[in-house]
Scaffold this motif. Structure first.
Motif, PDB file in Angstrom:
ATOM      1  N   HIS A 101       0.696  -1.150   0.485  1.00 55.74           N
ATOM      2  CA  HIS A 101       0.152  -0.050  -0.049  1.00 55.74           C
ATOM      3  C   HIS A 101       0.919   1.279   0.475  1.00 55.74           C
ATOM      4  O   HIS A 101       0.170   2.269  -0.093  1.00 55.74           O
ATOM      5  CB  HIS A 101      -0.836  -0.061   0.990  1.00 55.74           C
ATOM      6  CG  HIS A 101      -1.371  -1.280   1.026  1.00 55.74           C
ATOM      7  ND1 HIS A 101      -2.838  -1.454   2.255  1.00 55.74           N
ATOM      8  CD2 HIS A 101      -2.283  -2.388   0.482  1.00 55.74           C
ATOM      9  CE1 HIS A 101      -3.742  -2.462   1.545  1.00 55.74           C
ATOM     10  NE2 HIS A 101      -3.445  -2.646   0.736  1.00 55.74           N
ATOM     11  N   THR A 102       2.435   1.073   0.124  1.00 58.92           N
ATOM     12  CA  THR A 102       2.912   2.175   0.407  1.00 58.92           C
ATOM     13  C   THR A 102       3.801   2.073  -1.624  1.00 58.92           C
ATOM     14  O   THR A 102       3.697   1.500  -2.003  1.00 58.92           O
ATOM     15  CB  THR A 102       4.322   2.412   1.278  1.00 58.92           C
ATOM     16  OG1 THR A 102       5.228   1.039   0.899  1.00 58.92           O
ATOM     17  CG2 THR A 102       2.964   2.316   2.327  1.00 58.92           C
ATOM     18  N   VAL A 135      -7.022   3.145  -6.112  1.00 53.77           N
ATOM     19  CA  VAL A 135      -6.544   4.359  -5.604  1.00 53.77           C
ATOM     20  C   VAL A 135      -5.686   4.373  -4.406  1.00 53.77           C
ATOM     21  O   VAL A 135      -6.511   3.699  -3.344  1.00 53.77           O
ATOM     22  CB  VAL A 135      -8.637   4.747  -5.172  1.00 53.77           C
ATOM     23  CG1 VAL A 135      -8.302   6.378  -4.719  1.00 53.77           C
ATOM     24  CG2 VAL A 135      -8.884   4.648  -6.536  1.00 53.77           C
ATOM     25  N   ASP A 136      -4.965   5.305  -4.052  1.00 53.25           N
ATOM     26  CA  ASP A 136      -4.460   5.762  -3.551  1.00 53.25           C
ATOM     27  C   ASP A 136      -3.366   4.482  -2.998  1.00 53.25           C
ATOM     28  O   ASP A 136      -2.958   4.126  -1.194  1.00 53.25           O
ATOM     29  CB  ASP A 136      -4.633   6.460  -2.057  1.00 53.25           C
ATOM     30  CG  ASP A 136      -5.195   7.719  -2.686  1.00 53.25           C
ATOM     31  OD1 ASP A 136      -4.408   8.099  -3.375  1.00 53.25           O
ATOM     32  OD2 ASP A 136      -6.482   8.165  -1.736  1.00 53.25           O
ATOM     33  N   GLY A 137      -2.853   3.739  -3.361  1.00 54.71           N
ATOM     34  CA  GLY A 137      -2.091   2.538  -3.496  1.00 54.71           C
ATOM     35  C   GLY A 137      -3.381   0.914  -3.160  1.00 54.71           C
ATOM     36  O   GLY A 137      -2.813   0.419  -2.685  1.00 54.71           O
ATOM     37  N   ARG A 138      -3.960   1.652  -2.243  1.00 54.91           N
ATOM     38  CA  ARG A 138      -5.066   0.343  -2.219  1.00 54.91           C
ATOM     39  C   ARG A 138      -5.997  -0.409  -2.842  1.00 54.91           C
ATOM     40  O   ARG A 138      -6.456   0.387  -4.483  1.00 54.91           O
ATOM     41  CB  ARG A 138      -5.961   0.961  -0.872  1.00 54.91           C
ATOM     42  CG  ARG A 138      -5.609   1.386   0.308  1.00 54.91           C
ATOM     43  CD  ARG A 138      -5.480   2.014   1.551  1.00 54.91           C
ATOM     44  NE  ARG A 138      -4.702   1.957   2.484  1.00 54.91           N
ATOM     45  CZ  ARG A 138      -5.197   0.773   3.336  1.00 54.91           C
ATOM     46  NH1 ARG A 138      -4.810  -0.509   3.861  1.00 54.91           N
ATOM     47  NH2 ARG A 138      -3.740   1.254   4.837  1.00 54.91           N
ATOM     48  N   PRO A 139      -5.948  -2.111  -2.973  1.00 53.17           N
ATOM     49  CA  PRO A 139      -7.327  -1.918  -4.180  1.00 53.17           C
ATOM     50  C   PRO A 139      -8.402  -1.586  -3.748  1.00 53.17           C
ATOM     51  O   PRO A 139      -8.914  -1.819  -2.897  1.00 53.17           O
ATOM     52  CB  PRO A 139      -6.766  -3.722  -3.739  1.00 53.17           C
ATOM     53  CG  PRO A 139      -6.770  -3.716  -2.605  1.00 53.17           C
ATOM     54  CD  PRO A 139      -5.884  -2.362  -2.311  1.00 53.17           C
ATOM     55  N   VAL A 140     -10.065  -2.205  -4.926  1.00 54.42           N
ATOM     56  CA  VAL A 140     -10.649  -1.619  -4.917  1.00 54.42           C
ATOM     57  C   VAL A 140     -11.832  -2.440  -5.759  1.00 54.42           C
ATOM     58  O   VAL A 140     -10.825  -2.951  -7.063  1.00 54.42           O
ATOM     59  CB  VAL A 140     -11.454  -0.416  -5.456  1.00 54.42           C
ATOM     60  CG1 VAL A 140     -13.022   0.366  -5.589  1.00 54.42           C
ATOM     61  CG2 VAL A 140     -10.527   0.989  -5.071  1.00 54.42           C
ATOM     62  N   ILE A 141     -12.284  -2.899  -4.895  1.00 55.04           N
ATOM     63  CA  ILE A 141     -12.927  -4.243  -5.129  1.00 55.04           C
ATOM     64  C   ILE A 141     -14.258  -3.743  -6.580  1.00 55.04           C
ATOM     65  O   ILE A 141     -14.639  -3.397  -5.544  1.00 55.04           O
ATOM     66  CB  ILE A 141     -13.632  -5.330  -4.588  1.00 55.04           C
ATOM     67  CG1 ILE A 141     -13.012  -5.270  -3.497  1.00 55.04           C
ATOM     68  CG2 ILE A 141     -15.249  -6.234  -5.088  1.00 55.04           C
ATOM     69  CD1 ILE A 141     -13.337  -5.423  -1.541  1.00 55.04           C
ATOM     70  N   PRO A 142     -14.535  -4.184  -7.681  1.00 52.28           N
ATOM     71  CA  PRO A 142     -15.271  -3.737  -8.285  1.00 52.28           C
ATOM     72  C   PRO A 142     -16.716  -4.661  -8.362  1.00 52.28           C
ATOM     73  O   PRO A 142     -17.090  -4.990  -8.937  1.00 52.28           O
ATOM     74  CB  PRO A 142     -14.804  -5.141  -9.911  1.00 52.28           C
ATOM     75  CG  PRO A 142     -14.178  -6.103  -9.656  1.00 52.28           C
ATOM     76  CD  PRO A 142     -13.635  -5.713  -7.991  1.00 52.28           C
ATOM     77  N   THR A 168       4.966  -0.598 -11.586  1.00 51.23           N
ATOM     78  CA  THR A 168       3.621  -0.037 -10.398  1.00 51.23           C
ATOM     79  C   THR A 168       2.425   1.121 -11.446  1.00 51.23           C
ATOM     80  O   THR A 168       3.216   1.479 -12.354  1.00 51.23           O
ATOM     81  CB  THR A 168       3.382   0.245  -9.350  1.00 51.23           C
ATOM     82  OG1 THR A 168       3.115   1.078  -8.771  1.00 51.23           O
ATOM     83  CG2 THR A 168       3.964  -0.619  -7.994  1.00 51.23           C
ATOM     84  N   GLU A 169       1.306   0.881 -10.376  1.00 54.88           N
ATOM     85  CA  GLU A 169       0.351   2.600 -11.166  1.00 54.88           C
ATOM     86  C   GLU A 169       0.850   4.186 -10.475  1.00 54.88           C
ATOM     87  O   GLU A 169       0.897   5.097 -10.887  1.00 54.88           O
ATOM     88  CB  GLU A 169      -1.057   2.586 -10.341  1.00 54.88           C
ATOM     89  CG  GLU A 169      -0.830   3.141  -9.192  1.00 54.88           C
ATOM     90  CD  GLU A 169      -0.917   1.835  -8.039  1.00 54.88           C
ATOM     91  OE1 GLU A 169      -0.832   2.236  -6.718  1.00 54.88           O
ATOM     92  OE2 GLU A 169      -0.694   0.800  -8.671  1.00 54.88           O
ATOM     93  N   SER A 170       2.259   3.643 -10.108  1.00 53.86           N
ATOM     94  CA  SER A 170       2.272   5.158  -9.545  1.00 53.86           C
ATOM     95  C   SER A 170       3.888   5.666 -10.413  1.00 53.86           C
ATOM     96  O   SER A 170       4.151   6.070 -10.497  1.00 53.86           O
ATOM     97  CB  SER A 170       3.535   5.135  -8.191  1.00 53.86           C
ATOM     98  OG  SER A 170       2.277   4.593  -6.916  1.00 53.86           O
ATOM     99  N   ALA A 171       3.990   4.913 -11.082  1.00 50.09           N
ATOM    100  CA  ALA A 171       4.775   5.279 -12.779  1.00 50.09           C
ATOM    101  C   ALA A 171       4.196   6.154 -13.088  1.00 50.09           C
ATOM    102  O   ALA A 171       5.563   7.178 -14.016  1.00 50.09           O
ATOM    103  CB  ALA A 171       5.196   4.167 -13.164  1.00 50.09           C
ATOM    104  N   PHE A 194      -6.910   2.880 -12.474  1.00 53.46           N
ATOM    105  CA  PHE A 194      -4.977   2.709 -12.492  1.00 53.46           C
ATOM    106  C   PHE A 194      -5.468   1.362 -12.061  1.00 53.46           C
ATOM    107  O   PHE A 194      -5.932   1.336 -10.913  1.00 53.46           O
ATOM    108  CB  PHE A 194      -4.295   3.791 -11.743  1.00 53.46           C
ATOM    109  CG  PHE A 194      -4.262   4.748 -12.544  1.00 53.46           C
ATOM    110  CD1 PHE A 194      -3.108   5.381 -13.146  1.00 53.46           C
ATOM    111  CD2 PHE A 194      -5.081   5.625 -12.224  1.00 53.46           C
ATOM    112  CE1 PHE A 194      -2.946   6.817 -13.847  1.00 53.46           C
ATOM    113  CE2 PHE A 194      -4.717   7.481 -12.467  1.00 53.46           C
ATOM    114  CZ  PHE A 194      -3.754   7.734 -13.542  1.00 53.46           C
ATOM    115  N   LEU A 195      -4.753   0.490 -12.653  1.00 50.94           N
ATOM    116  CA  LEU A 195      -4.842  -0.444 -11.872  1.00 50.94           C
ATOM    117  C   LEU A 195      -3.103  -1.051 -12.289  1.00 50.94           C
ATOM    118  O   LEU A 195      -1.700  -0.588 -12.677  1.00 50.94           O
ATOM    119  CB  LEU A 195      -4.740  -2.207 -13.590  1.00 50.94           C
ATOM    120  CG  LEU A 195      -6.190  -1.394 -14.739  1.00 50.94           C
ATOM    121  CD1 LEU A 195      -6.771  -2.533 -15.242  1.00 50.94           C
ATOM    122  CD2 LEU A 195      -7.407  -1.499 -13.449  1.00 50.94           C
TER     123      LEU A 195
END
Length: 421
Positions: A101-102, A135-142, A168-171, A194-195
């Motif tokens: 998550h970081t 979102v903000d490093g944390r997974p979101v369930i669809p 990662t999505e941070s790239a 972002f995935l």
């Protein structure tokens, strides 16, 4: 031993993995040492004869015992760490963030994914997590409720971003600047998603997972989806193409909403580095002294192997998993009809016609591969849908003003891109 927190499990698994890799490295050093020693003592025996034999036996016994002790200690410590931090369940009760998550922790895991992600998928408990919305490093369930909470301003045009190998999505936030997605959301009335995914898996496997995730996403999205755009950097572009191919082959409804695919520095025809490593592995395996290095390179992930030809299906253009000088035969999968495929490439030189720029492209992907066309292969990308920038490298494409303006122009101002000539 009860339920551990996800943070504890992730840290424990990282420690366990590090110790196991150290044990493996000790075994590799032992093999190199033994091979060199055998050749050295063989040369000595030519000069002094059988008198060298007792010295060789003593050397072999001491070195074997030393390396065996190191391997056993590391393996034992890995098992102990795994036993202390493992468990069937993981809770999020720890107020401290889990490594995944970081930004730094996620990047560390992403590097491991790129190198040995397929192996981790078989052996890891929590680090080989599935493809997920972040979102903000944390997974979101669809699911509807989770999506409505994570995307309070959800719109009807989804732009889905897929990172490349060991990213990662941070790239997408290269240089600390706003991402393409953030800018498009404010200027083009889109909702960017972002995935994050394990880049060491087969590209086709990730493509199938992306297709299924998008099918769930469309069904659960808080408002009716009218349009989908996919944006992939490097390997992410191949995963995007693979997902569209999978959806078309399996009758997934989301692909009917797909209008545009952007691939940025994507090795559609393969990456020279992946090809070179494949051949180098075979060359290093020819002698005992270098064979351990061949074994090290041979551990590279299935995702990296797929980059040899830019393979997007399970059986298309994939080199043999048994390393050799034969890199297999490429077979091209054309882009789907009715979807506009935009492709961006870069060259490291200021002059795009400079021989160095033509030869190395952006440093990792050549321009002909990013454009999907050379003298032998053609996957059907239109030259008019391409963008070429100079004085830039592979990662510049993640966040560059020229790329953004090109992307924005393609998405803004026309209601149905399928009608464009």
């Amino acid at each position: 031993m009860g339920i551990r927190t996800r943070r504890t499990q992730e840290l424990g698994e990282l420690g366990e993995l590090a110790l196991r890799e150290l044990a493996s490295a000790a075994g590799g050093v032992r093999a190199v040492h033994s091979a060199i020693a055998r050749r050295t003592f063989a040369a000595v025996r030519l000069g002094v004869g059988p008198a060298a034999r007792p010295t060789q036996l003593m050397h072999d016994a001491i070195s074997a015992g030393t390396y065996a002790s190191i391997e056993a200690a590391c393996t034992g410590a890995a098992k102990a760490v795994g036993a202390m931090t493992g468990g069937d369940d993981a809770s999020d009760d720890d107020p401290r963030p889990s490594p995944s998550h970081t930004t730094l922790g996620a990047q560390t895991i992403a590097i491991l994914h790129g190198l040995i992600g397929d192996d981790m998928e078989r052996t890891s408990r929590v680090l080989a997590y599935p493809m997920s919305i972040r979102v903000d490093g944390r997974p979101v369930i669809p699911k509807y409720r989770a999506l409505a909470t994570a995307f309070p301003d959800a719109g009807a045009h989804l732009v889905v971003f897929l990172h490349g190998l060991v990213e990662t999505e941070s790239a997408w936030r290269l240089g600390g600047r706003p991402t393409y997605g953030e800018r498009l959301d404010s200027e083009a009335d889109t909702t960017s998603i972002f995935l994050r995914y394990n880049t060491g898996r087969r590209i086709a496997t990730n493509g199938a997972d992306l297709s299924e995730l998008l099918e769930q996403l469309v069904q659960a999205w808080p408002v009716r989806v009218h349009r989908i755009t996919l944006v992939g950097h490097s390997m992410g572009g191949l995963v995007s193409r693979s997902a569209a191919h999978h959806a078309a082959e399996n009758g997934r409804r989301w692909v009917d909403l797909l209008t545009d695919v952007f691939t940025l520095g994507t090795p559609h025809l393969g990456a020279p580095l992946a090809h070179g490593v494949h051949v180098a592995t075979a060359a290093l395996a020819l002698t005992p002294e270098t064979r351990p290095f061949a074994h090290l390179l041979a551990r590279r992930s299935a995702g990296v192997r797929d980059l040899i030809h830019g393979s997007i299906t399970e059986d298309e253009g994939h080199a043999s998993y048994a390393d050799g000088f034969d890199v297999g035969v490429a077979a091209d999968i054309s882009v789907p009809e009715g979807v506009r495929h935009h492709h961006a490439s870069a060259v490291v030189t200021g002059n795009p016609r400079h021989p160095v720029g033509i030869f190395v492209g952006d440093g990792l992907v050549r321009t002909d591969s990013a454009g999907g066309r050379n003298t032998l292969r053609n996957i059907g990308l239109r030259p008019d849908d391409g963008l070429a920038i100079n004085g830039a490298h592979h990662f510049t494409l993640l966040n560059d003003e020229r790329v953004y303006e090109w992307m924005r122009r393609a998405l803004v101002g026309e209601s149905d891109p399928r009608l464009r000539s």
